[in-house]
Scaffold this motif. Structure first.
Motif, PDB file in Angstrom:
ATOM      1  N   GLU A  28     -10.273 -37.741  25.002  1.00  0.00           N
ATOM      2  CA  GLU A  28     -10.692 -39.146  24.912  1.00  0.00           C
ATOM      3  C   GLU A  28     -10.083 -39.806  23.682  1.00  0.00           C
ATOM      4  OE1 GLU A  28     -11.942 -40.877  27.134  1.00  0.00           O
ATOM      5  OE2 GLU A  28     -12.946 -39.490  28.507  1.00  0.00           O
ATOM      6  N   GLN A  29     -10.026 -39.075  22.567  1.00  0.00           N
ATOM      7  CA  GLN A  29      -9.391 -39.628  21.371  1.00  0.00           C
ATOM      8  C   GLN A  29      -7.905 -39.871  21.611  1.00  0.00           C
ATOM      9  OE1 GLN A  29      -9.938 -37.863  17.557  1.00  0.00           O
ATOM     10  NE2 GLN A  29     -12.157 -38.087  17.568  1.00  0.00           N
ATOM     11  N   GLY A  30      -7.251 -38.916  22.261  1.00  0.00           N
ATOM     12  CA  GLY A  30      -5.836 -39.079  22.567  1.00  0.00           C
ATOM     13  C   GLY A  30      -5.588 -40.260  23.483  1.00  0.00           C
ATOM     14  N   LYS A  31      -6.444 -40.432  24.468  1.00  0.00           N
ATOM     15  CA  LYS A  31      -6.313 -41.565  25.381  1.00  0.00           C
ATOM     16  C   LYS A  31      -6.444 -42.893  24.630  1.00  0.00           C
ATOM     17  CE  LYS A  31      -8.820 -41.455  29.068  1.00  0.00           C
ATOM     18  NZ  LYS A  31     -10.006 -41.193  29.917  1.00  0.00           N
ATOM     19  N   ARG A  32      -7.399 -42.968  23.721  1.00  0.00           N
ATOM     20  CA  ARG A  32      -7.574 -44.201  22.952  1.00  0.00           C
ATOM     21  C   ARG A  32      -6.336 -44.488  22.104  1.00  0.00           C
ATOM     22  NH1 ARG A  32     -12.972 -42.322  22.637  1.00  0.00           N
ATOM     23  NH2 ARG A  32     -12.625 -41.316  20.620  1.00  0.00           N
ATOM     24  N   PHE A  33      -5.730 -43.436  21.572  1.00  0.00           N
ATOM     25  CA  PHE A  33      -4.537 -43.600  20.739  1.00  0.00           C
ATOM     26  C   PHE A  33      -3.399 -44.239  21.532  1.00  0.00           C
ATOM     27  CE2 PHE A  33      -0.485 -41.970  19.126  1.00  0.00           C
ATOM     28  CZ  PHE A  33      -0.577 -42.283  17.775  1.00  0.00           C
ATOM     29  N   PHE A  34      -3.197 -43.782  22.777  1.00  0.00           N
ATOM     30  CA  PHE A  34      -2.074 -44.278  23.567  1.00  0.00           C
ATOM     31  C   PHE A  34      -2.418 -45.512  24.387  1.00  0.00           C
ATOM     32  CE2 PHE A  34      -0.660 -39.882  22.870  1.00  0.00           C
ATOM     33  CZ  PHE A  34       0.634 -40.113  22.444  1.00  0.00           C
ATOM     34  N   ALA A  35      -3.711 -45.734  24.678  1.00  0.00           N
ATOM     35  CA  ALA A  35      -4.091 -46.840  25.566  1.00  0.00           C
ATOM     36  C   ALA A  35      -3.791 -48.200  24.966  1.00  0.00           C
ATOM     37  CB  ALA A  35      -5.573 -46.738  25.921  1.00  0.00           C
ATOM     38  N   ARG A  36      -3.739 -48.305  23.639  1.00  0.00           N
ATOM     39  CA  ARG A  36      -3.435 -49.601  23.020  1.00  0.00           C
ATOM     40  C   ARG A  36      -2.071 -50.111  23.463  1.00  0.00           C
ATOM     41  NH1 ARG A  36      -4.198 -46.969  17.172  1.00  0.00           N
ATOM     42  NH2 ARG A  36      -6.111 -45.808  17.629  1.00  0.00           N
ATOM     43  N   LYS A  37      -1.126 -49.202  23.588  1.00  0.00           N
ATOM     44  CA  LYS A  37       0.233 -49.595  23.956  1.00  0.00           C
ATOM     45  C   LYS A  37       0.504 -49.416  25.442  1.00  0.00           C
ATOM     46  CE  LYS A  37       5.014 -49.036  22.388  1.00  0.00           C
ATOM     47  NZ  LYS A  37       5.904 -48.305  21.442  1.00  0.00           N
ATOM     48  N   TYR A  38      -0.155 -48.425  26.059  1.00  0.00           N
ATOM     49  CA  TYR A  38       0.103 -48.111  27.468  1.00  0.00           C
ATOM     50  C   TYR A  38      -1.222 -48.054  28.225  1.00  0.00           C
ATOM     51  CZ  TYR A  38       4.417 -46.482  25.233  1.00  0.00           C
ATOM     52  OH  TYR A  38       5.559 -46.396  24.482  1.00  0.00           O
ATOM     53  N   PRO A  39      -1.789 -49.206  28.572  1.00  0.00           N
ATOM     54  CA  PRO A  39      -3.138 -49.226  29.158  1.00  0.00           C
ATOM     55  C   PRO A  39      -3.234 -48.573  30.534  1.00  0.00           C
ATOM     56  CG  PRO A  39      -2.131 -51.406  29.206  1.00  0.00           C
ATOM     57  CD  PRO A  39      -1.258 -50.561  28.361  1.00  0.00           C
ATOM     58  N   HIS A  40      -2.121 -48.406  31.242  1.00  0.00           N
ATOM     59  CA  HIS A  40      -2.174 -47.843  32.599  1.00  0.00           C
ATOM     60  C   HIS A  40      -1.635 -46.414  32.653  1.00  0.00           C
ATOM     61  CE1 HIS A  40      -3.300 -51.809  33.899  1.00  0.00           C
ATOM     62  NE2 HIS A  40      -2.195 -52.319  33.404  1.00  0.00           N
ATOM     63  N   MET A  41      -1.513 -45.798  31.521  1.00  0.00           N
ATOM     64  CA  MET A  41      -0.960 -44.454  31.444  1.00  0.00           C
ATOM     65  C   MET A  41      -1.925 -43.422  32.028  1.00  0.00           C
ATOM     66  SD  MET A  41       1.778 -42.833  30.299  1.00  0.00           S
ATOM     67  CE  MET A  41       2.504 -43.802  28.977  1.00  0.00           C
ATOM     68  N   LYS A  42      -1.356 -42.391  32.684  1.00  0.00           N
ATOM     69  CA  LYS A  42      -2.096 -41.195  33.057  1.00  0.00           C
ATOM     70  C   LYS A  42      -1.699 -40.076  32.082  1.00  0.00           C
ATOM     71  CE  LYS A  42      -3.787 -43.209  36.722  1.00  0.00           C
ATOM     72  NZ  LYS A  42      -5.210 -43.612  36.811  1.00  0.00           N
TER      73      LYS A  42
END
Length: 318
Positions: free
Chosen positions: A66-80
């Motif tokens: 979940e922490q990793g997802k938050r880190f990348f979601a700022r720039k890539y909101p639709h990333m898997k």
């Protein structure tokens, strides 16, 4: 122009969406550290060199993801995401615990697969049977630290297994239809460029889908650092390493996917070589070298054709 089978293109063919690997520290140890094989570990190894900030064994697998997802979601909101069990040996535990950890990772939303980093001497048939079953329902890749195809080198770096062990584990994994990767280090003590080129066909003969390559780095606090301080050995410059890689890649099977070429350890942990290059930056330099060589070859072929045309058709008299 494509000069090798790159990982990004391959991954886009495997999955219908963009994915990012999220590194995990699931609390494993290593048989080469905990006394199962040895307590010294591999001479080059410090796992902190590749763990991002959100990779923290004090947190659960789910919390790290979940922490990793938050880190990348700022720039890539639709990333898997692919849950990357990276730190230490991620099959070094009873099967029940492994199942619980892997399935916890897959239960996190937007996690669409697993990449499991391990050693070739730490995969039982029972585990591979389970992974074969899991492979039918999710993206799965098992990544083996091979490091070298030279048994003398493997003993010198205190690896704890030989090359035959790597070949066997990779074959048993491949036979089950599981995507299989290997990791090698070029420039280990006692291995010059000629030795690396000798090994390239041996690595290429492994039943692998993906290969990760990187240069040897001397990391502070490791046994290798002490060895380097006592008797410094040669470490590649960027240009030397590019020259080596060009030759090495030419000797590999064309279907092998190349995921990376350099290590990106934190600068404050690296004694040498201190290149300061990320993988994508190095890949750009490598591609430029391939392009230059391709142009040189084209120019040489054109010169040969012009010379042949200038001579005109050959005549024969009796």
């Amino acid at each position: 122009m494509t000069f090798y089978n790159d990982y990004g293109s391959w991954l886009r063919r495997q999955l219908p969406f963009k994915v990012q690997k999220l590194s995990l520290d699931a609390g494993f140890s290593c048989p080469n550290r905990d006394g199962t094989l040895s307590t010294g570990g591999c001479t080059f190894c410090d796992n902190r060199t590749f763990n991002p900030a959100f990779c923290n064994r004090q947190l659960s697998v789910s919390e790290q993801l979940e922490q990793g997802k938050r880190f990348f979601a700022r720039k890539y909101p639709h990333m898997k995401y692919l849950a990357y069990f990276q730190a230490f040996t991620n099959t070094h535990a009873p099967l029940a615990r492994l199942r619980a950890l892997y399935e916890e990772a897959l239960s996190v939303s937007d996690v669409v697969g697993l990449v499991i980093g391990t050693r070739p001497d730490c995969v039982s048939d029972a585990l591979l049977d389970y992974l074969e079953e899991l492979n039918h329902s999710t993206f799965l890749m098992v990544e083996y630290g091979v490091e070298s195809a030279n048994d003398q080198t493997l003993r010198r770096i205190n690896r704890g297994h030989d090359f035959a062990c790597s070949r066997d584990a990779i074959s048993r994994t491949h036979r089950r239809g599981i995507r299989t990767a290997a990791h090698v280090i070029l420039g280990l003590p006692g291995e010059d460029a000629n030795e690396s080129l000798r090994q390239a066909p041996l690595i290429s003969s492994l039943e692998i889908d993906v290969l990760k390559i990187h240069q040897l780095q001397v990391i502070r606090g490791t046994q290798l650092a002490a060895e380097y301080a006592r008797a410094p050995f040669h470490l590649y410059t960027v240009d030397e390493y590019i020259d080596l890689l060009v030759g090495y890649i030419k000797l590999l099977r064309k279907d092998i996917v190349l995921e990376r070429f350099v290590s990106q350890s934190p600068a404050d942990m690296v004694i040498a070589p201190r290149w300061g290059l990320k993988n994508y930056q190095f890949a750009h330099l490598l591609n430029r070298r391939f392009e230059a060589l391709a142009h040189e070859q084209q120019d040489a072929e054109q010169s040969m054709r012009r010379a042949a045309a200038h001579r005109g058709p050959s005549t024969h008299t009796r």
